[in-house]
Enzyme design. Sequence first.
Site, mmCIF file in Angstrom:
data_model
loop_
_atom_site.group_PDB
_atom_site.id
_atom_site.type_symbol
_atom_site.label_atom_id
_atom_site.label_comp_id
_atom_site.label_asym_id
_atom_site.label_seq_id
_atom_site.Cartn_x
_atom_site.Cartn_y
_atom_site.Cartn_z
ATOM 1 C CE LYS A 26 -3.530 2.259 2.889
ATOM 2 N NZ LYS A 26 -4.306 2.130 4.154
ATOM 3 C CE LYS B 107 -13.971 -11.515 6.531
ATOM 4 N NZ LYS B 107 -12.563 -11.929 6.746
ATOM 5 C CE LYS C 179 -14.034 -4.989 14.710
ATOM 6 N NZ LYS C 179 -14.355 -6.422 14.730
#
Length: 444
Positions: A123, A207, A210
């Site tokens: 990332k 999916k 949180k």
Amino acid sequence: MASSSSAPLRVLTGITPSGTPHLGNYVGSIRHSVRQSVAPGVESFFFLADYHALIKVQEPALIQRSTLEIAASWLACGLDPERVTFYRQSDIPEITELTWFLTCVTGKGVLNRAHAYKAQIDKNVAKGEDPDAEVTAGLFMYPVLMGADILMFNAHKVPVGRDQVQHIEMARDMAQRFNHQYGEHFTLPDAEIDDAVATLPGLDGRKMSKSYGNTIAMFAPRAQLQKQIASIVTDSRAPGEPKDTEGSALFQIYQAFATAEETEALRKAYAEGIAWGDAKQMLFERIDREVAPLRARYEALMNDPAEIERILLIGAEKARKLSGPFMTELRHAVGLRNLAAGRDKGGARKAAKVAKPTFKQYRERGDGLFYFKLLDANGAALLQSRGFASPQEAGRAIAALQQQRGAALARLADQLEPVGTEELRAADAALEALAEATTPTHGS
């Protein structure tokens, strides 16, 4: 402390308190784990991984609240603390000590390949930033802490999702390296993946997580639950138009709660063009039917946090009856030993012969059982056994302690009255001194 074939199957499950538990947690872990915990021949360990939460959550109030909510959720769903070992990770100091032991035998190259670490590196590179930007040592060392969680109790099976299998493989690698260096102490754990356990999609079809903000709270009040279900993303097909079950988040969530007959009924309704509003109402009613009784128990527990704290502390005491003696064994294995216990020549050996630890075996008149104590050189009790049905059984336990010392302390924990870490270390040192004093000298 590799397990014997006659020992019960140890299964260990942990969940990180980093937010409010949702239906994905319930379907993917809690419900299945609670059912498995009552299986015959299984010794279950459940823990709240609050040390792990510190890696990604820096809000103390959130960690405290989430720990309370997740503990209450497990208990509300039927987890019986009398039948399992249910504890908070941070209440077991031996886990962090073991983390360091494992750190010292784990190659950096192994940790470099951890999925979470690599994902953060990728990332950063994609954004043109320093590869290690926002990478804490906690994130990098996460697999070692998880390895310590598993190996501390020599778990045979660890139920995980497929994305966590790598961590179990790394724990096996750590156990093998330690065993190779210091002798056989750890059982090699296996990942347990049950494909029948559903992975729930969230409100947007991804999916349920949180991190995506697409969850349905596990114990939301009825009105809130109905509102969240109403917000599940569906396509634009109108009432009367046939609808596809394939790729439908609503259908997949329903399937995770429904019987085979109920699922077929909804599948037929899809083909017949059920309105999305009606389908969502069916889903709400089906979930609420299962969750409502659990919700009442959950709310009662949330209103009594002192009771949850009491349960967790009892669980920690139960867990430490295993972790304390085992850590004594491991400390001895790596060389963190009482310095006086290693003397083997001259005056030290002579002194040991004059004043050495001893075992005292006796029978109690009150219950007729047989007991023993380990006394130090001054006659002070270091260990006290529990009752044995025969003197032969007590004698075998004494012989095991004399021959295997630290390893036997761990193995016989259930047959000894519990003692603290310092007392265990003193007992281990006394057993070493006793072994030194009874070893024949050569060339004297």
